[in-house]
Motif scaffolding. Structure first.
Motif, PDB file in Angstrom:
ATOM      1  N   ALA A 117       0.866  -1.242  -0.103  1.00 50.58           N
ATOM      2  CA  ALA A 117      -0.135  -0.061  -0.164  1.00 50.58           C
ATOM      3  C   ALA A 117       0.857   1.297  -0.097  1.00 50.58           C
ATOM      4  O   ALA A 117       0.416   2.405  -0.193  1.00 50.58           O
ATOM      5  CB  ALA A 117      -0.999  -0.004   1.215  1.00 50.58           C
ATOM      6  N   HIS A 118       2.317   1.099   0.133  1.00 51.49           N
ATOM      7  CA  HIS A 118       3.065   2.238   0.104  1.00 51.49           C
ATOM      8  C   HIS A 118       4.503   2.037  -0.463  1.00 51.49           C
ATOM      9  O   HIS A 118       5.067   1.510   0.353  1.00 51.49           O
ATOM     10  CB  HIS A 118       2.994   2.789   1.637  1.00 51.49           C
TER      11      HIS A 118
ATOM     12  N   ASP B 235      -3.876  11.366   1.204  1.00 48.04           N
ATOM     13  CA  ASP B 235      -2.868  10.656   2.001  1.00 48.04           C
ATOM     14  C   ASP B 235      -1.901  11.515   3.042  1.00 48.04           C
ATOM     15  O   ASP B 235      -1.575  12.359   2.548  1.00 48.04           O
ATOM     16  CB  ASP B 235      -1.802   9.783   1.286  1.00 48.04           C
TER      17      ASP B 235
ATOM     18  N   VAL C 278      -5.947   8.618   4.481  1.00 48.39           N
ATOM     19  CA  VAL C 278      -5.167   7.566   4.683  1.00 48.39           C
ATOM     20  C   VAL C 278      -3.944   7.962   5.410  1.00 48.39           C
ATOM     21  O   VAL C 278      -3.059   8.675   4.654  1.00 48.39           O
ATOM     22  CB  VAL C 278      -4.636   6.880   3.396  1.00 48.39           C
TER      23      VAL C 278
ATOM     24  N   ASN D 135      -0.500   7.850   6.791  1.00 48.13           N
ATOM     25  CA  ASN D 135       0.850   7.136   6.347  1.00 48.13           C
ATOM     26  C   ASN D 135       1.585   7.129   7.663  1.00 48.13           C
ATOM     27  O   ASN D 135       1.636   7.613   8.597  1.00 48.13           O
ATOM     28  CB  ASN D 135       1.723   8.331   5.762  1.00 48.13           C
TER      29      ASN D 135
ATOM     30  N   LYS E 149      -2.115   3.304   7.346  1.00 44.21           N
ATOM     31  CA  LYS E 149      -0.878   2.366   6.821  1.00 44.21           C
ATOM     32  C   LYS E 149      -0.125   1.971   7.824  1.00 44.21           C
ATOM     33  O   LYS E 149       0.722   2.644   8.569  1.00 44.21           O
ATOM     34  CB  LYS E 149      -0.071   2.827   5.571  1.00 44.21           C
TER      35      LYS E 149
ATOM     36  N   SER F 213       3.329   0.718   8.300  1.00 43.74           N
ATOM     37  CA  SER F 213       4.407   1.054   7.667  1.00 43.74           C
ATOM     38  C   SER F 213       5.334   2.293   8.233  1.00 43.74           C
ATOM     39  O   SER F 213       4.784   2.829   9.173  1.00 43.74           O
ATOM     40  CB  SER F 213       4.206   1.436   6.130  1.00 43.74           C
TER      41      SER F 213
ATOM     42  N   SER G 175      -7.005  -1.034   8.353  1.00 41.77           N
ATOM     43  CA  SER G 175      -5.664  -1.100   8.514  1.00 41.77           C
ATOM     44  C   SER G 175      -4.965  -1.890   7.222  1.00 41.77           C
ATOM     45  O   SER G 175      -5.520  -2.684   6.734  1.00 41.77           O
ATOM     46  CB  SER G 175      -5.248  -1.636   9.619  1.00 41.77           C
ATOM     47  N   MET G 176      -3.766  -1.232   6.948  1.00 40.59           N
ATOM     48  CA  MET G 176      -3.379  -2.161   5.696  1.00 40.59           C
ATOM     49  C   MET G 176      -1.589  -2.089   5.897  1.00 40.59           C
ATOM     50  O   MET G 176      -0.970  -1.215   6.619  1.00 40.59           O
ATOM     51  CB  MET G 176      -3.506  -1.478   4.646  1.00 40.59           C
TER      52      MET G 176
ATOM     53  N   ALA H 277       2.328  -1.962   4.529  1.00 46.17           N
ATOM     54  CA  ALA H 277       3.161  -1.484   3.543  1.00 46.17           C
ATOM     55  C   ALA H 277       4.505  -1.442   3.507  1.00 46.17           C
ATOM     56  O   ALA H 277       4.887  -1.537   4.807  1.00 46.17           O
ATOM     57  CB  ALA H 277       2.354   0.053   3.133  1.00 46.17           C
TER      58      ALA H 277
ATOM     59  N   ASN I 246       6.862   0.909   2.514  1.00 46.33           N
ATOM     60  CA  ASN I 246       7.724   2.148   2.216  1.00 46.33           C
ATOM     61  C   ASN I 246       9.220   1.909   1.791  1.00 46.33           C
ATOM     62  O   ASN I 246      10.024   2.633   2.150  1.00 46.33           O
ATOM     63  CB  ASN I 246       7.950   2.949   3.578  1.00 46.33           C
TER      64      ASN I 246
ATOM     65  N   ALA J  26      -6.305  -2.488   1.194  1.00 46.51           N
ATOM     66  CA  ALA J  26      -5.446  -1.571   0.234  1.00 46.51           C
ATOM     67  C   ALA J  26      -6.252  -1.615  -1.078  1.00 46.51           C
ATOM     68  O   ALA J  26      -6.538  -0.458  -1.628  1.00 46.51           O
ATOM     69  CB  ALA J  26      -4.078  -1.913   0.057  1.00 46.51           C
TER      70      ALA J  26
END
Length: 304
Positions: A14-15, A165, A189, A191, A223, A225, A255-256, A258, A260, A297
């Motif tokens: 997701a990121h 975001d 969202v 980050n 996210k 991450s 929640s997801m 990611a 980064n 996501a």
């Protein structure tokens, strides 16, 4: 005791970021550039990082789709970055969604947002709102989230069906709460888990209280991450509580996970970080893990 099995299913990252600072305008990635960076020395990032590099890092994990997040490309050419990211999809098949750059407080914000929304892969916009850099500065300083001009730009996102975001440390999340209430149709969202970098008892208590209040806003997603720490490797010991508390507050449906990457390569390998996520998440049901690793996501960024 039943042995918990680690997630083996699909992953939607997701990121993540791609860049080529040798060819494209990234002021912070120039050889001579030195900016304050939360992981410290970031010189290892000043290199090409393209889909082939990403999938080499992600080997062993079933990444199916990715979300490209703007990379501090020259702010005077935001459309140029989106055009570049779109060209990568044509060549490599990823990214599958784009979080584009738009400076919401500029006079050209309406034209830039409309231009970004015209790209088929753009699902969201990011503009870091700045503001207080320490909890003790809250009250004497505010972020752009409280600026009327910035909020006029923000309002346009909803007209184009775009998410926002948000990257800001936890002590500014009271402004995000107001933003979420004022524009309930726009998905925010958050980050990097609200940037819980201060792992002192006081720091974690402040982060948790801010995140718990934010969780009351139904148009918020998070996210998981960017939770590495400077000058130490990524470990479950450091990060398990953060992950579990986010899931407890927001649920797996908001929640997801990611990577980064490549930024978080400064504190751990892709395998180290995602195996950590998988080990922490093994306590949840398969359906809940599917949400965390892929479906939240997919829904948030309308990936299909």
């Amino acid at each position: 005791m039943t042995e918990l099995k680690l997630w083996q299913g699909p992953i939607v990252d997701a990121h993540q970021h791609f860049w080529d600072p040798l060819s494209n305008p990234h002021p912070w990635l120039k050889p001579e550039a030195r900016i304050p960076f939360r992981y410290g020395d970031y010189s290892a990032l000043k290199r090409r990082y393209l889909p082939d590099d990403y999938f080499a890092d992600a080997a062993g994990h079933d990444v199916r789709q990715t979300v490209y997040v703007e990379t501090e490309w020259d702010e005077n050419d935001p459309i140029g970055e989106t055009r570049y990211a779109t060209s990568l999809t044509k060549r490599f098949g990823v990214p599958n969604a784009i979080v584009a750059q738009a400076r919401l407080d500029r006079t050209e914000a309406a034209a830039v947002i409309a231009g970004q929304a015209a790209f088929a892969l753009v699902r969201s916009v990011r503009h870091k709102p700045g503001g207080p850099q320490r909890p003790e500065d809250v009250g004497s300083q505010r972020t752009l989230m409280s600026s009327e001009r910035w909020r006029q730009g923000y309002e346009l996102l909803g007209r184009h069906g775009l998410n926002f975001d948000l990257q800001t440390p936890w002590w500014n999340l009271h402004e995000a709460e107001d933003l979420a209430r004022s524009f309930p149709a726009t998905t925010i969202v958050l980050n990097h888990a609200g940037l819980p970098a201060d792992r002192s008892e006081r720091g974690l208590a402040g982060w948790h209280a801010a995140m718990a209040r934010l969780a009351d806003s139904p148009n918020l997603r998070v996210k998981i991450s960017g939770i590495g720490l400077p000058d130490r490797p990524w470990t479950m010991t450091d990060n398990r509580w953060i992950v579990e508390e986010i899931i407890a507050m927001f649920g797996t449906e908001r929640s997801m996970f990611a990577s980064n990457f490549p930024v978080d390569s400064l504190c751990g390998s892709f395998d180290q970080i995602f195996t950590g996520f998988k080990t922490i998440a093994a306590r949840y049901t398969q359906d809940e893990q599917l949400r965390l690793f892929a479906e939240t996501a997919r829904e948030t960024y309308r990936l299909g």
